[in-house]
Scaffold this motif. Structure first.
Motif, PDB file in Angstrom:
ATOM      1  N   TYR A   1       0.824  -1.206   0.000  1.00 55.38           N
ATOM      2  CA  TYR A   1       0.000   0.000   0.000  1.00 55.38           C
ATOM      3  C   TYR A   1       0.859   1.258   0.000  1.00 55.38           C
ATOM      4  O   TYR A   1       1.921   1.305   0.623  1.00 55.38           O
ATOM      5  N   ALA A   2       0.372   2.280  -0.702  1.00 56.42           N
ATOM      6  CA  ALA A   2       0.949   3.617  -0.600  1.00 56.42           C
ATOM      7  C   ALA A   2       0.163   4.381   0.459  1.00 56.42           C
ATOM      8  O   ALA A   2      -1.059   4.228   0.566  1.00 56.42           O
ATOM      9  N   PRO A   3       0.831   5.210   1.264  1.00 60.04           N
ATOM     10  CA  PRO A   3       0.113   5.927   2.328  1.00 60.04           C
ATOM     11  C   PRO A   3      -0.810   7.002   1.764  1.00 60.04           C
ATOM     12  O   PRO A   3      -0.571   7.546   0.683  1.00 60.04           O
ATOM     13  N   GLY A   4      -1.867   7.287   2.508  1.00 59.05           N
ATOM     14  CA  GLY A   4      -2.771   8.357   2.118  1.00 59.05           C
ATOM     15  C   GLY A   4      -2.180   9.717   2.412  1.00 59.05           C
ATOM     16  O   GLY A   4      -1.107   9.847   3.003  1.00 59.05           O
ATOM     17  N   TYR A   5      -2.887  10.764   2.009  1.00 64.61           N
ATOM     18  CA  TYR A   5      -2.383  12.125   2.228  1.00 64.61           C
ATOM     19  C   TYR A   5      -3.541  13.120   2.185  1.00 64.61           C
ATOM     20  O   TYR A   5      -4.661  12.790   1.743  1.00 64.61           O
ATOM     21  N   ALA A   6      -3.259  14.323   2.631  1.00 62.97           N
ATOM     22  CA  ALA A   6      -4.209  15.439   2.574  1.00 62.97           C
ATOM     23  C   ALA A   6      -3.492  16.640   1.969  1.00 62.97           C
ATOM     24  O   ALA A   6      -2.369  16.967   2.359  1.00 62.97           O
ATOM     25  N   LEU A   7      -4.124  17.277   1.002  1.00 63.77           N
ATOM     26  CA  LEU A   7      -3.575  18.468   0.355  1.00 63.77           C
ATOM     27  C   LEU A   7      -4.449  19.667   0.691  1.00 63.77           C
ATOM     28  O   LEU A   7      -5.672  19.621   0.513  1.00 63.77           O
ATOM     29  N   TRP A   8      -3.829  20.727   1.174  1.00 62.31           N
ATOM     30  CA  TRP A   8      -4.544  21.959   1.500  1.00 62.31           C
ATOM     31  C   TRP A   8      -4.161  23.044   0.491  1.00 62.31           C
ATOM     32  O   TRP A   8      -2.977  23.276   0.249  1.00 62.31           O
ATOM     33  N   ASN A   9      -5.176  23.685  -0.079  1.00 61.07           N
ATOM     34  CA  ASN A   9      -4.963  24.749  -1.056  1.00 61.07           C
ATOM     35  C   ASN A   9      -5.703  26.005  -0.611  1.00 61.07           C
ATOM     36  O   ASN A   9      -6.815  25.935  -0.073  1.00 61.07           O
ATOM     37  N   LEU A  10      -5.091  27.151  -0.869  1.00 59.26           N
ATOM     38  CA  LEU A  10      -5.676  28.433  -0.471  1.00 59.26           C
ATOM     39  C   LEU A  10      -5.522  29.431  -1.609  1.00 59.26           C
ATOM     40  O   LEU A  10      -4.456  29.513  -2.234  1.00 59.26           O
ATOM     41  N   SER A  11      -6.588  30.174  -1.897  1.00 57.69           N
ATOM     42  CA  SER A  11      -6.518  31.248  -2.892  1.00 57.69           C
ATOM     43  C   SER A  11      -7.361  32.430  -2.428  1.00 57.69           C
ATOM     44  O   SER A  11      -8.419  32.250  -1.820  1.00 57.69           O
ATOM     45  N   VAL A  12      -6.873  33.634  -2.714  1.00 58.95           N
ATOM     46  CA  VAL A  12      -7.557  34.878  -2.351  1.00 58.95           C
ATOM     47  C   VAL A  12      -7.526  35.801  -3.556  1.00 58.95           C
ATOM     48  O   VAL A  12      -6.476  35.959  -4.201  1.00 58.95           O
ATOM     49  N   SER A  13      -8.654  36.387  -3.896  1.00 58.81           N
ATOM     50  CA  SER A  13      -8.713  37.316  -5.027  1.00 58.81           C
ATOM     51  C   SER A  13      -9.340  38.627  -4.593  1.00 58.81           C
ATOM     52  O   SER A  13     -10.219  38.663  -3.713  1.00 58.81           O
ATOM     53  N   GLN A  14      -8.885  39.705  -5.224  1.00 53.73           N
ATOM     54  CA  GLN A  14      -9.369  41.049  -4.917  1.00 53.73           C
ATOM     55  C   GLN A  14      -9.632  41.786  -6.226  1.00 53.73           C
ATOM     56  O   GLN A  14      -8.748  41.884  -7.081  1.00 53.73           O
ATOM     57  N   ARG A  15     -10.861  42.300  -6.367  1.00 51.70           N
ATOM     58  CA  ARG A  15     -11.195  43.086  -7.549  1.00 51.70           C
ATOM     59  C   ARG A  15     -10.733  44.520  -7.332  1.00 51.70           C
ATOM     60  O   ARG A  15     -11.022  45.154  -6.313  1.00 51.70           O
TER      61      ARG A  15
END
Length: 785
Positions: A732-746
């Motif tokens: 087995y390959a181990p599991g994982y968690a990916l966290w992504n963040l994005s912020v936009s300003q007009r």
């Protein structure tokens, strides 16, 4: 009462008297008709008060129809008395249906306001039924990914769009493909505006090939869809819907965007739009490049080589008349990857330059004609060509070591009729012809062509507002395998305003690929051979005649042509919306797949290597549960949870395990039977996966923020103990968690600035998943006029 009689005129009766009698009769008849008919006069305008010219106006159930003039006025005369539905259609606006009553000898005046289709319109989907349906009332369960969500996540291509969706897993096998309900990428059909994208490697279509510069939405239908789309739609369909050019208003629009990030990743895109009274056109351009990255510096070859991709997509829409439109869509993609590697031959290492070039182009033309208010005809012609060339050259001299060109063409002509038979019955039918060809050095005789004829039909029955039933069927007659009939039925139950239940059952099939049928390949360095099922008997005979076969593992007389893989699938979904701010979606699924095509050895050569071919061997089943919860507490906040549990089992392996026919070495080193509890199913499937998303939008401040988490549980990676199945913790390959963040300003001037972090926790797994590149930063700016 008016009575008219006629007697043969005598010689003394003049011809003019006879003509006068007929004239009186005609006038009396016209007077009687006028007493039973009336007329309809109306004025059509937009929600902004502007007049709308060339809008199609139809009295449903009659032959009366017309169009508005330059002042937005229409007039229908000679209408029988009664109550009718007045249907008004205009590209770029929401349809309008209004009741009007016609009184004898009078004119009914109506005023109609059309709403711009971009304003207050409920999302529509087309993939599940091949006709436009409101998203929330489609009987076929469809996942809709809107452009707004893509922008929020700063997606650049189709892979970015799909990887954060619940129940969709991005897997890497000869490219980045999509796994749906536990089935490999080869079983999911990828469409652009309803037309198939060709060019797969080992069954995987590289998702990063598809830029999303002009994409309006992406629709995902999970479960067999062969009843409408034929082969390769066994697991489901992903349909990329691009933005259609608009007509009806004059205007010019421009959108420019650039993004720069880690590993010198640069993404440039532009879109130009023109809208005229009868003609709309657009062109989209995208350039994407990366310097690549290397997670294993000790190796000469980088983990991900430098890449440069170009995509251009021109479109034109011509409104030939109020009833007829013609559209032409084009797309061109060019990609290039280059890196160095060390090649070992005869114990000597030689530095090589590896170059991979890919390009494809497609043209789709469609004419759509409204035969009447309830019937529409669509004629389509589609052509796509895919070319790839992999070459290996000596880095010092440039001498060519090997090359592997591949070319595939796909041509389709199709006609479709959509008819509203009554308010409760809708019907769609169509037929088409497909011609495919592939040319490659690994294909027997270098080239092969195939044709197929198709016919499909769909009927929708809506007896009440609480029940909607759709049944569809498709017939495929292919030159390379037997005819296929693929049925499917879907039901939508809406017993309460806040409850919807969707049920579906259907069959699907996956046709053998050209490689599985006609492959002719012998590895020059190692010496093994792989032959397609159509030529393996002759190839074995040739090897035997040349004294190259040491042992036959299968009697050649028992070898036969492989059959298409087929499936039977069931889906049961429930949507619960107890309040406007809460939506819970749950879907249970099960798919049984038979005649799965696998490779297996048929002989051992005198050099000790094997001869392989393709067989219909395995029976596979997948089942699971998918759930999504969306909560909107207010103040621009949205929270989304998603979870999927899936089991993917090889039924033949499971029976062998239960019978004690498969063994492994235990902790003492002795062989023992594999236990049923140890069998982990198919490789590269995560039993548990999920998503978590939090979005915040403040239109007043022009601020938007999005935090997203993608979770993948452990999955079978490779067979370590040599018994070919997943049955040990070390596999087995181990599991994982990916966290992504994005912020936009007009910002002022229609400028939007966006920054973000992908893989915030810097997760990498070079051994198991080289696509996890670690933490990546990016910044993007867009301008729209």
């Amino acid at each position: 009462m008016i009575e008219i009689s006629y007697h043969r005129p005598t010689a003394h009766v003049s011809r003019w008297r006879f003509v006068a009698i007929l004239s009186v009769a005609a006038l009396c008849s016209a007077h009687l008709s006028a007493q039973s008919t009336g007329s309809v006069r109306g004025f059509v305008r937009g929600s902004d008060g502007s007049t709308i010219m060339d809008a199609l106006v139809t009295l449903t159930g009659t032959d009366h129809r017309g169009s508005t003039d330059k002042d937005g006025v229409f007039f229908l005369a000679g209408v029988q008395t009664g109550t009718y539905t007045l249907a008004v259609r205009m590209p770029g606006y929401q349809p309008s249906n209004q009741t009007c009553s016609v009184v004898a000898g009078d004119t009914a005046d109506v005023a109609i306001v059309l709403t711009d289709s971009r304003i207050e319109m409920q999302p529509v989907v087309v993939t599940g039924t091949r006709t436009e349906r409101p998203y929330t009332t489609s009987p076929v369960r469809t996942n809709l990914i809107a452009r707004e969500e893509m922008n929020r996540a700063a997606a650049r291509d189709l892979r970015d769009v799909l990887e954060e969706q619940t129940g969709l897993a991005i897997v890497h096998d000869h490219g980045a493909g999509i796994q749906v309900q536990g089935l490999d990428p080869a079983y999911t059909l990828i469409l652009i505006d309803g037309e198939p994208v060709v060019g797969r490697t080992a069954g995987t279509l590289e998702l990063s090939r598809i830029a999303i510069t002009d994409v309006e939405r992406v629709e995902v239908v999970k479960g067999p869809s062969s009843s409408l789309y034929g082969a390769d739609a066994l697991a489901g369909v992903v349909n990329i819907i691009t933005e259609e050019p608009r007509t009806g208003t004059d205007g010019l629009g421009v959108n420019l965007q650039s993004r720069y990030g880690s590993y010198r990743t640069l993404d440039l895109s532009a879109r130009l739009r023109y809208s005229g009274s009868d003609v709309g056109a657009s062109i989209a351009f995208n350039r994407k490049s990366s310097a690549g990255y290397d997670l294993t510096p000790a190796s000469i070859s980088p983990t991900a080589p430098p890449t440069t991709d170009y995509t251009i997509s021109p479109k034109i829409l011509v409104q030939l008349s109020p009833f007829t439109s013609l559209s032409v869509h084009g797309r061109v993609f060019v990609g290039r990857q280059e890196s160095d590697l060390d090649l070992e031959e005869g114990g000597t290492l030689t530095r090589m330059t590896e170059l991979s070039r890919t390009n494809d182009w497609s043209v789709a033309s469609k004419i759509e004609h409204s035969l009447n208010a309830s019937t529409t005809f669509k004629g389509k012609v589609y052509v796509m060509s895919y070319n790839s060339d992999y070459s290996l050259r000596a880095a010092s001299s440039g001498a060519l070591h090997s090359t592997d060109p591949f070319e595939q063409t796909y041509m389709k002509a199709e006609a479709q009729v959509d008819a509203v038979l009554t308010a409760q019955h809708l019907f769609t039918a169509g037929a088409g012809y497909v011609r495919e060809a592939v040319e490659a050095v690994r294909i027997a005789e270098g080239v092969h062509r195939a044709t197929s004829a198709i016919a499909f039909a769909q009927h929708e029955w809506i007896p009440t507002e609480a029940l909607d039933v759709v049944a569809s069927i498709r017939f495929d007659s292919h030159s390379d395998y037997a005819e296929r009939l693929s049925p499917k039925a879907s039901v939508l139950l809406s017993p309460l305003s806040w409850l919807k239940v969707r049920l579906s059952a259907g069959s699907g099939f996956k046709a053998p690929t050209f490689q599985q049928l006609y492959l002719d390949f012998t590895n020059p360095a190692v010496g093994y051979s792989v032959f397609g099922s159509t030529g393996v008997i002759d190839k074995l005979a040739n090897l035997q005649a040349g004294g190259q076969v040491q042992q036959l593992l299968v009697d050649p007389s028992k070898l036969s042509l492989i059959r298409p893989e087929s499936s039977l699938s069931f889906n049961c979904g429930v949507d619960v919306a107890p309040a406007e701010m809460i939506l819970l979606r749950v879907n249970a699924f099960r798919t049984s797949l038979k005649d799965m095509i696998e490779t297996a050895p048929v002989a051992v050569k005198t050099n000790g290597q094997s001869v392989f071919t393709y067989f219909n061997l395995n029976r596979v089943s997948t089942q699971g549960l998918e759930t999504e919860l969306t909560f909107k507490p207010g103040a621009g906040m949205s929270v989304h949870f998603g979870y999927q549990y899936v089991e993917a089992i090889d039924r033949d392996v499971l029976e062998a395990v239960r019978a004690g026919r498969i063994s492994k070495r235990g902790s003492t080193g002795r062989l023992r039977a594999v236990q049923e509890s140890e069998y982990g199913g198919l490789f590269n499937r995560s039993s548990h996966s999920g998503t978590f998303k939090v979005h915040y939008d403040n239109p007043g401040l022009g601020l938007s923020a999005s935090c997203r988490c993608l979770v993948r549980g452990r999955y079978g990676f490779s067979d370590v103990n040599g018994n070919t199945i997943l049955d040990d913790e070390s596999e087995y390959a181990p599991g994982y968690a990916l966290w992504n963040l994005s912020v936009s300003q007009r910002l002022p001037g229609r400028v939007t600035l966006q920054c973000g972090i992908e893989n915030m926790l810097d997760k990498t797994q070079p051994q198991f998943d080289p696509s996890l590149a670690g933490r990546r930063l990016f910044c993007a700016v867009s301008v729209e006029y």
